[in-house]
Design an enzyme around this catalytic site. Structure first.
Site, mmCIF file in Angstrom:
data_model
loop_
_atom_site.group_PDB
_atom_site.id
_atom_site.type_symbol
_atom_site.label_atom_id
_atom_site.label_comp_id
_atom_site.label_asym_id
_atom_site.label_seq_id
_atom_site.Cartn_x
_atom_site.Cartn_y
_atom_site.Cartn_z
ATOM 1 N N GLY A 13 0.816 -1.216 0.000
ATOM 2 C CA GLY A 13 0.000 0.000 0.000
ATOM 3 C C GLY A 13 0.848 1.265 0.000
ATOM 4 O O GLY A 13 2.081 1.205 0.038
ATOM 5 N N GLN A 14 0.166 2.407 -0.007
ATOM 6 C CA GLN A 14 0.853 3.711 -0.085
ATOM 7 C C GLN A 14 1.890 3.876 1.020
ATOM 8 O O GLN A 14 3.043 4.221 0.776
ATOM 9 C CB GLN A 14 -0.189 4.833 0.022
ATOM 10 C CG GLN A 14 0.400 6.235 -0.121
ATOM 11 C CD GLN A 14 -0.430 7.318 0.563
ATOM 12 O OE1 GLN A 14 -1.320 7.029 1.362
ATOM 13 N NE2 GLN A 14 -0.137 8.564 0.250
ATOM 14 N N LEU A 15 1.501 3.601 2.249
ATOM 15 C CA LEU A 15 2.415 3.745 3.380
ATOM 16 C C LEU A 15 3.341 2.541 3.493
ATOM 17 O O LEU A 15 4.534 2.670 3.791
ATOM 18 C CB LEU A 15 1.568 3.886 4.657
ATOM 19 C CG LEU A 15 2.313 4.044 5.965
ATOM 20 C CD1 LEU A 15 3.133 5.321 5.954
ATOM 21 C CD2 LEU A 15 1.318 4.066 7.121
ATOM 22 N N ASP A 36 1.489 -9.147 1.577
ATOM 23 C CA ASP A 36 0.340 -8.473 0.962
ATOM 24 C C ASP A 36 -0.376 -9.491 0.071
ATOM 25 O O ASP A 36 0.176 -10.572 -0.192
ATOM 26 C CB ASP A 36 0.810 -7.266 0.119
ATOM 27 C CG ASP A 36 -0.279 -6.200 -0.010
ATOM 28 O OD1 ASP A 36 -1.340 -6.525 -0.572
ATOM 29 O OD2 ASP A 36 -0.085 -5.073 0.456
ATOM 30 N N ILE A 37 -1.585 -9.117 -0.424
ATOM 31 C CA ILE A 37 -2.212 -9.947 -1.454
ATOM 32 C C ILE A 37 -1.786 -9.448 -2.836
ATOM 33 O O ILE A 37 -2.097 -10.057 -3.847
ATOM 34 C CB ILE A 37 -3.772 -9.961 -1.362
ATOM 35 C CG1 ILE A 37 -4.310 -8.528 -1.195
ATOM 36 C CG2 ILE A 37 -4.255 -10.849 -0.249
ATOM 37 C CD1 ILE A 37 -5.803 -8.431 -1.396
ATOM 38 N N ASP A 51 -3.159 -13.153 2.802
ATOM 39 C CA ASP A 51 -4.497 -12.603 2.993
ATOM 40 C C ASP A 51 -4.663 -12.509 4.507
ATOM 41 O O ASP A 51 -4.577 -13.532 5.202
ATOM 42 C CB ASP A 51 -5.506 -13.582 2.373
ATOM 43 C CG ASP A 51 -6.946 -13.224 2.706
ATOM 44 O OD1 ASP A 51 -7.164 -12.396 3.614
ATOM 45 O OD2 ASP A 51 -7.840 -13.788 2.070
ATOM 46 N N ILE A 52 -4.889 -11.311 5.037
ATOM 47 C CA ILE A 52 -4.833 -11.174 6.494
ATOM 48 C C ILE A 52 -5.959 -11.913 7.224
ATOM 49 O O ILE A 52 -5.928 -12.039 8.451
ATOM 50 C CB ILE A 52 -4.795 -9.703 6.971
ATOM 51 C CG1 ILE A 52 -5.899 -8.904 6.326
ATOM 52 C CG2 ILE A 52 -3.451 -9.082 6.770
ATOM 53 C CD1 ILE A 52 -6.566 -8.043 7.322
ATOM 54 N N TYR A 141 -15.212 2.552 7.494
ATOM 55 C CA TYR A 141 -13.768 2.584 7.762
ATOM 56 C C TYR A 141 -13.509 3.201 9.138
ATOM 57 O O TYR A 141 -12.785 2.643 9.965
ATOM 58 C CB TYR A 141 -13.096 3.399 6.656
ATOM 59 C CG TYR A 141 -11.642 3.784 6.871
ATOM 60 C CD1 TYR A 141 -10.642 2.827 6.955
ATOM 61 C CD2 TYR A 141 -11.268 5.135 6.938
ATOM 62 C CE1 TYR A 141 -9.308 3.200 7.121
ATOM 63 C CE2 TYR A 141 -9.948 5.511 7.096
ATOM 64 C CZ TYR A 141 -8.967 4.542 7.189
ATOM 65 O OH TYR A 141 -7.654 4.908 7.344
ATOM 66 N N LYS A 145 -12.001 1.431 12.528
ATOM 67 C CA LYS A 145 -10.786 1.912 13.189
ATOM 68 C C LYS A 145 -11.075 2.324 14.643
ATOM 69 O O LYS A 145 -10.250 2.117 15.522
ATOM 70 C CB LYS A 145 -10.176 3.082 12.402
ATOM 71 C CG LYS A 145 -9.566 2.658 11.070
ATOM 72 C CD LYS A 145 -8.312 1.807 11.274
ATOM 73 C CE LYS A 145 -7.633 1.450 9.979
ATOM 74 N NZ LYS A 145 -6.375 0.709 10.150
#
Ligand code: AKB
Length: 311
Positions: A13-15, A36-37, A51-52, A141, A145
């Site tokens: 991902g981005q981060l 990651d997937i 896959d988490i 989302y 969180k």
């Protein structure tokens, strides 16, 4: 204490991409396992498909690589989350619960959980939002969180788990174009400025949001994870602040370097999401507890973004 061995979920991902690289520089390539997937990052170093929701596979990886710390970044962001709420809840919350359980079962030394300004909602005071405020998030989302923060706090209290967390503002970096978030406009705008000298923004021009530049996010995250246990007083999400600006203000900052750049506004469903979030954040607890201090403001970030994107 055993040798530090880190596993990152959502590393593509981005981060994740930038954090993985920074952790490899700091702790050694052989000690940081990216998962990651999405296998787009496998050429850069140790990579495992994960896959988490597949906890058995995660357990095997933790065992195989003798992992001591997990940075659990995998999540679906605010805008994409609204397109598939049940799936988002499953990935964001059940993914975390699986990892929290494993962390206790397998005696992990530390766990990092990224939270977000999306935990705030319409009942939260929007200016200089304090650490402890009413949380009634408007997105799935944000709901996931907020609940995730509570679970982290619970696992710390109940099981002594050393879990640490930050409520990230919108993250801006030149390394990739983020997907599925509401603050993504603040990355897209730089790409558009260089490519087309024009950007059509999906938020209103005066929508002020807290943002942070990538080097500060990476520095802050690693500093939090390195801080002595005794200095960590918050086990849900630390408020973190670097800068706050509107689409109009970031456009003006870009125009200082690219005078021909223009912007227009066509707000879509993301406007309501952004409007429910804070405008600015009080992060004094992070500053006091582990000496958080950002280096980049808007114009400094713009200069660096444009220089790097030009390369
Ligand atoms: C998003 O826009 O969804 C994220 C966030 C603020 O957590 N960047």
């Amino acid at each position: 204490m055993s040798k530090k061995r880190i596993l990152i979920t959502g590393a593509a991902g981005q981060l994740g991409r930038v954090l993985t690289e920074a952790l490899r520089i700091k702790y050694g390539k052989e000690n940081v396992i990216a998962t990651d997937i999405n296998s787009a990052i496998e050429e850069f170093g140790l990579f495992e498909y994960l896959d988490i929701l597949n906890i058995e596979r995660l357990k095997t990886l933790i065992d195989q690589y003798k992992i001591t710390e997990v940075y659990h970044l995998a999540a679906i962001l605010s805008a994409n989350g609204e397109r598939n709420p049940a799936f988002t809840w499953n990935i964001n919350l059940n993914g975390l619960l699986g990892i929290l359980n494993l962390a206790v079962e397998m005696n992990l030394e530390k766990l990092f959980f990224p939270s977000t300004i999306a935990v705030f909602g319409n009942t939260t005071p929007q200016v200089n939002t304090a650490q402890n405020v009413p949380l009634l998030p408007e997105t799935v989302y944000g709901m996931s969180k907020t609940s995730g923060e509570l679970w982290c706090n619970y696992y710390h209290k109940k099981h002594g788990l050393d879990v640490r967390s930050i409520r990230y503002p919108g993250v801006i970096g030149w390394q990739s174009i983020p997907e599925g978030g509401t603050t993504d406009y603040a990355v897209e705008i730089y790409h558009a400025a260089l490519k087309d000298q024009h950007y059509t923004c999906f938020l209103e021009k005066d929508t002020r949001l807290p943002m942070i530049y990538m080097p500060d996010v990476i520095g802050g995250t690693i500093d939090l994870m390195e801080a002595p246990k005794e200095s960590i007083s918050i086990r849900y999400g630390y408020n973190l602040s670097a800068m706050s600006f509107t689409p109009e203000e970031i456009a003006k900052s870009i125009q200082k370097l690219i005078p021909e750049f223009t912007i227009d506004y066509q707000p879509d469903f993301r406007q309501a999401i952004a409007a429910s979030w804070s405008e600015s954040i009080d992060d004094s607890q992070a500053r006091n507890d582990w000496n958080w201090k950002p280096k980049y403001d808007l114009d400094l970030m713009t200069k660096d973004m444009i220089a790097n994107l030009k390369k």
